[in-house]
Design a protein around this motif. Structure first.
Motif, PDB file in Angstrom:
ATOM      1  N   UNK A 189       5.993  40.516  67.117  1.00 52.27           N
ATOM      2  CA  UNK A 189       5.439  39.168  67.258  1.00 52.27           C
ATOM      3  C   UNK A 189       4.005  39.201  67.773  1.00 52.27           C
ATOM      4  N   UNK A 190       3.681  40.171  68.623  1.00 52.06           N
ATOM      5  CA  UNK A 190       2.315  40.262  69.133  1.00 52.06           C
ATOM      6  C   UNK A 190       1.329  40.610  68.026  1.00 52.06           C
ATOM      7  N   UNK A 191       1.793  41.344  67.027  1.00 47.21           N
ATOM      8  CA  UNK A 191       0.927  41.730  65.908  1.00 47.21           C
ATOM      9  C   UNK A 191       1.000  40.747  64.744  1.00 47.21           C
ATOM     10  N   UNK A 192       1.996  39.874  64.761  1.00 48.49           N
ATOM     11  CA  UNK A 192       2.191  38.915  63.672  1.00 48.49           C
ATOM     12  C   UNK A 192       2.464  37.525  64.253  1.00 48.49           C
ATOM     13  N   UNK A 193       1.505  36.951  64.942  1.00 42.82           N
ATOM     14  CA  UNK A 193       1.758  35.687  65.660  1.00 42.82           C
ATOM     15  C   UNK A 193       2.057  34.505  64.747  1.00 42.82           C
ATOM     16  N   UNK A 194       1.722  34.602  63.463  1.00 44.55           N
ATOM     17  CA  UNK A 194       1.960  33.487  62.547  1.00 44.55           C
ATOM     18  C   UNK A 194       3.378  33.488  61.984  1.00 44.55           C
ATOM     19  N   UNK A 195       4.117  34.561  62.216  1.00 43.22           N
ATOM     20  CA  UNK A 195       5.481  34.663  61.692  1.00 43.22           C
ATOM     21  C   UNK A 195       6.467  34.064  62.692  1.00 43.22           C
TER      22      UNK A 195
END
Length: 302
Positions: free
Chosen positions: A116-122
């Motif tokens: 989630x930290x690397x893909x905040x839009x997911x």
């Protein structure tokens, strides 16, 4: 019938430019074409949006109400477009994930936090479900990712499987228990102890533990059954018996209890990640890659 985006764009431009002539220049089209778009918009609305004069264009009450929403409409369209592109690239969208207790007590939280930290839009929809429920839900297209208790569990041919963790067992006892001060113990030392076990939904796990006991010359003496892990721990705290649980229980510290590794059983609890090889969700592949990287080495995918 609803207005088209083109009709709304023409309307918005005419309002902001204050004339059809200037608007035609801005939109690189003709005045008759703009007039036709506005007329089509008014036909859809069933009312006029402009008071037309020879010198200026003025909004009617309906036009004023519509114009107040146009910025919001185009912002939503822009956002939806960007989100669609992100989803297509695996950078946005939604991932539906289910887990068993052994995963959420183990390494899954770290994986989720890192992903989630690397893909905040997911967005990730996460929930608990038993192994067989997860397989059924995945077959029906209701989830994208599952973390299952894996005892060579049969999965459909279009599913893939990646071993997520392998661990041993521990005994959870009250701090006043005769074994509470031990650093480790052997399974046979629990012979004759009242055992807290899961209900019928834990049958596969309980049977597996009992098979290891039988191999040592005794069977589990189950005193109480419960469904939720917290219920089981509460029963142990109440002196009702001992709980045999995977080593991940060490991560669920609770005052008044001790979890002691069972040294002679070995790594017998496997948790696996499952997903569909034909999944249409573009987020599945990067999530699986993230899990694989978190394991620190290459695992065979089956």
């Amino acid at each position: 019938m609803l207005p088209t985006l083109r009709q709304l764009l023409v309307f918005k431009t005419v309002v902001e430019q204050g004339s059809f002539r200037k608007s035609a220049d801005v939109l690189n089209t003709s005045q008759p074409a703009l007039s036709n778009s506005v007329k089509a918009l008014e036909d859809v609305l069933g009312t006029s949006v402009f008071f037309r004069t020879t010198r200026s264009v003025e909004l009617t009450a309906a036009g004023t109400a519509l114009y107040a929403r146009t910025d919001q409409i185009f912002e939503m369209v822009e956002t939806a477009t960007l989100e669609a592109r992100d989803a297509a690239d695996g950078k946005g969208g939604r991932l539906r994930l289910n887990y068993v207790d052994f995963a959420i007590l183990g390494g899954l939280p770290d994986v989720l936090e890192n992903f989630r930290s690397k893909n905040p839009k997911i967005e990730i929809d996460i929930g608990f479900a038993r192994t067989l429920e997860q397989i059924e839900k995945m077959q029906k297209g209701q989830i994208d990712i599952g973390f299952i208790f894996d005892m060579d569990t049969p999965i459909p041919p279009d599913f893939r499987r990646l071993v997520f963790s392998v661990e041993g067992l521990a005994a959870v006892v009250p701090r006043a228990h005769r074994l509470a001060k031990r650093a480790t113990l052997e399974l046979e030392e629990l012979k004759g102890e009242p055992i807290i076990a899961g209900d019928a939904r834990w049958e596969r796990y309980t049977d597996m533990v009992n098979e290891h006991c039988i191999a040592r010359g005794f069977s589990l003496e189950i005193s109480q059954r419960a469904y939720l892990r917290d219920e089981m721990l509460s029963l142990v705290l109440g002196g009702m018996g001992v709980l045999i649980y995977p080593n991940c229980i060490m991560n669920a510290a609770r005052f008044g209890l001790r979890a002691i590794p069972i040294s002679d059983v070995g790594d017998v609890i496997t948790t696996s990640l499952i997903w569909r090889s034909d999944s249409a969700n573009p987020i599945v592949a990067p999530f699986v890659d993230a899990v694989r990287k978190s394991l620190g080495s290459d695992f065979d995918v089956k």
